[in-house]
Design a protein around this motif. Sequence first.
Motif, PDB file in Angstrom:
ATOM      1  N   VAL A   6     -41.671  48.219 -71.610  1.00 14.05           N
ATOM      2  CA  VAL A   6     -41.005  47.500 -70.518  1.00 14.05           C
ATOM      3  C   VAL A   6     -42.039  47.019 -69.504  1.00 14.05           C
ATOM      4  N   TRP A  50     -32.633  52.636 -72.439  1.00 13.58           N
ATOM      5  CA  TRP A  50     -33.447  53.655 -71.781  1.00 13.58           C
ATOM      6  C   TRP A  50     -33.801  53.295 -70.341  1.00 13.58           C
ATOM      7  N   ILE A  51     -34.020  52.006 -70.098  1.00 14.80           N
ATOM      8  CA  ILE A  51     -34.502  51.578 -68.779  1.00 14.80           C
ATOM      9  C   ILE A  51     -33.735  50.339 -68.355  1.00 14.80           C
ATOM     10  N   LYS A  52     -33.187  50.395 -67.158  1.00 12.21           N
ATOM     11  CA  LYS A  52     -32.457  49.257 -66.602  1.00 12.21           C
ATOM     12  C   LYS A  52     -33.078  48.895 -65.262  1.00 12.21           C
ATOM     13  N   THR A  77     -32.481  46.188 -62.117  1.00 11.20           N
ATOM     14  CA  THR A  77     -31.599  45.181 -61.533  1.00 11.20           C
ATOM     15  C   THR A  77     -32.422  44.101 -60.834  1.00 11.20           C
ATOM     16  N   ASP A 133     -35.981  39.310 -71.366  1.00  9.58           N
ATOM     17  CA  ASP A 133     -34.776  39.984 -71.847  1.00  9.58           C
ATOM     18  C   ASP A 133     -35.165  41.369 -72.379  1.00  9.58           C
ATOM     19  N   LEU A 134     -34.712  42.427 -71.701  1.00  7.27           N
ATOM     20  CA  LEU A 134     -35.003  43.784 -72.145  1.00  7.27           C
ATOM     21  C   LEU A 134     -34.011  44.276 -73.188  1.00  7.27           C
ATOM     22  N   HIS A 135     -33.019  43.471 -73.488  1.00  6.82           N
ATOM     23  CA  HIS A 135     -32.067  43.856 -74.530  1.00  6.82           C
ATOM     24  C   HIS A 135     -32.675  43.483 -75.885  1.00  6.82           C
ATOM     25  N   PHE A 141     -23.681  48.896 -67.982  1.00  7.30           N
ATOM     26  CA  PHE A 141     -24.517  49.501 -69.019  1.00  7.30           C
ATOM     27  C   PHE A 141     -23.671  49.784 -70.242  1.00  7.30           C
ATOM     28  N   VAL A 198     -37.896  40.914 -64.148  1.00  5.30           N
ATOM     29  CA  VAL A 198     -36.895  41.166 -65.182  1.00  5.30           C
ATOM     30  C   VAL A 198     -35.999  39.949 -65.390  1.00  5.30           C
ATOM     31  N   LEU A 222     -34.500  48.743 -75.746  1.00  3.85           N
ATOM     32  CA  LEU A 222     -35.225  49.151 -74.540  1.00  3.85           C
ATOM     33  C   LEU A 222     -34.291  49.347 -73.351  1.00  3.85           C
ATOM     34  N   ASP A 223     -33.271  48.502 -73.221  1.00  2.79           N
ATOM     35  CA  ASP A 223     -32.392  48.642 -72.058  1.00  2.79           C
ATOM     36  C   ASP A 223     -31.370  49.756 -72.221  1.00  2.79           C
TER      37      ASP A 223
END
Length: 754
Positions: free
Chosen positions: A145, A68-70, A72, A189-191, A22, A185, A65-66
């Motif tokens: 997300v 705040w929320i990850k 895997t 891409d949440l980045h 992270f 996921v 966004l990532d």
Amino acid sequence: MSEQDDFIDAGRRCFMISGALFVAFSMVKGADALAQEVIADEGAAVHVAKATETLAGSLKTNPLLDAWIKITPAGKVTVFTGKVELGTGVRTALLQVAAEELDMAPSLITFLTADTGASPDEGLTAGSHTIADSGSALLNAAAQVRGLLVDAAAQHFGVDAATLSANDAVIRAQDGRTMSYGEAVGLVDLHRNATPTSPLKDPKTFRTIGTPMPRLDIPSKVTGGVSYVHDMQLPGMLHARVVMPPVYDAKLLGFDEAAIMKMPGVLKIVRDGSMLAVVAQGEWQAVLAQRALAASSQWSAGRALPDPATVHRDLKPLCTQQIKIADHHAPAAPAVKTLNARFIKRYLMHGSIGPSCSVAHLDGGQLTVWTHSQGVYPLRDALAEMLSMPKENVRCVHTEGSGCYGHNGADDVAAHAALIAVAMPGRPIRVQWMREQEHTWDHFTPAMVTEVKASIDAGGHIVDWQYALWSSSHNERIVNAGRLLPARMLEKPFVPAPSTPMLQPEGGGDRNGIPLYTLPNIEVMNNFSPTMPLQTSAMRSLGAHTNVFAIESTMDDLAHMAGIDTVEFRLRHMDDPRARDVIALAAKQFGWPRPPRARNRGVGFAFAKYKNLMAYVAIAVEISVEPETGQVTLERAVAAIDSGQIVNPDGVRNQIEGGIVQSASWTLHEELRYDTSRVRSFDWGTYPILRYSSVPKSIEVHLIDRPGAPFLGVAEGSMGPTAGALGNAIFDATGKRLREMPLAGDGLRKLIEV
């Protein structure tokens, strides 16, 4: 230790969760990123890029966004916040917000709070901003997300996203096919930056938001488990205690090093200028050595403190800047009656139940500090400056502290721990202040003077309101190394950043200085002092406690002058429908208008909208007075609150109840004792607070929920209204109008005898 322990390996500085790295920062591309505006925060200026200024809450400053929320590939969901748990229950409420929009049971989410090595930078947890800022950010980030994951699954299944449902991290199609969040996921891409609009759920479908949920932090606290930074035990940890000067600006001249080093368990004496500490194997050994070291220390005279008999008179010349925060004039009927009044608030202390504590460890050039600071990022920056270390080599991990709120000693003791850890690399160092240090070296809440001149017409309407206050910023939070107490004691001392006024509508000493009532002519002047004779900074509600006390006392006096019921008088001057709703609800639930007053008993009413931005709170109280002693007992309190969308009803009630109790203690009992030589409130005997035997016999909190409305900060909303209601109740019981806090005790007894 906190849940961060799952994320942080204390010995090896592990930055990994489930094999994923992270990095919590924000990077905004494009020319708009260069254009920034400054918005108010309780700690310092917060820079918002033009490209993100339309985002919700703290997404403005942390848009990825990532951050705040990850999620895997194995489906583990971790949610981050840059805010911290101070005993207000926000960790639980924020988890509820994220769980709702992620369509997950809260128990399936790992929720981590402020950590400069992992979480988004949300500055301070202060000023009742947490749910409004971080909650709004998490609500929208989680919704976006979830929307992205569902869209990815829909594309994979070849179906319309509207036909899919999500529950507990599994996306389901109508034909029975499923896809986990972990699988989805991998397709998205949440980045990426958040967007201004979010696929928010209909509040009517909420299952977690608006529902009482047991607080995450309570079980270990009531069972004696590991709850606070005070409880931390790391392998090889050593214990340290510091020696503080007897008074401000005193310089260390010498001490008996040889005698102290012969004491059992003592390993090292750390000195840099007037910063003095002793390190030992065991905690009690450190305490004994600290006592001996303090007894052997010689100090210069230092500077004199103000005379408490003249401190409020002397406050006016200190106020060198006039800031008019309200100035409106309109035609009105002629005044027939005018009231002039002056109100006084004395210095108060935080009086944290647990003395400030921190653990620091310098290992391989990396410094980790476990701290109950309200702002781990500002603290990280100041520690790096103080130690001449790169910021990336300093990590501050929030760990709860016992009785931590406002700007108490948390940051200062973290600086002590960091300085000692650097002097003894390789060993974790635990530093805890002594009780007398927590009291006498607190950042006291500043003294205040307010004056009001208000007039009513023949019909009982307010036609003119002139208000002035004299005080300081009420906020000297950590914005540079010089704001850290130990940094100012070093051989090469750091200079604190100059004090500046906090701007309206948040305000500092002038917070809530502008009445929410509809007034045709109003003028409010903030007379600001950039210096104070005692060390001062933020405590809950800043100037709102005093300003609301003064405003609501004056409203009652004007109502009596007009011969109008005090609640009716407020409603006559209130146009805001939500304010009218809480006033009416509190009055109804209390049973206002009250029956004829019993002997030595009285009732009082007060209202405020915290900062005129956040929660609406109205409070009615009933008190009893012992004329022979001046003792005041809060028998009953009834509050009504509108905080917009309610996340956890129990949490809101807890905060209003706690605020009523604490404000009653401030208003009735508390004042700092000092003379021109030194601070004399060094223990609980010399700084009396409300005792358990005197807590209100009954507190009722009635909630107005507004599903879908913005979150409004709650925690500090009841501080001012409680003070106003108590002052009005004492007047009702005794016929004596008290305008100098504390209200109870010998001063009240003498007034009654007159």
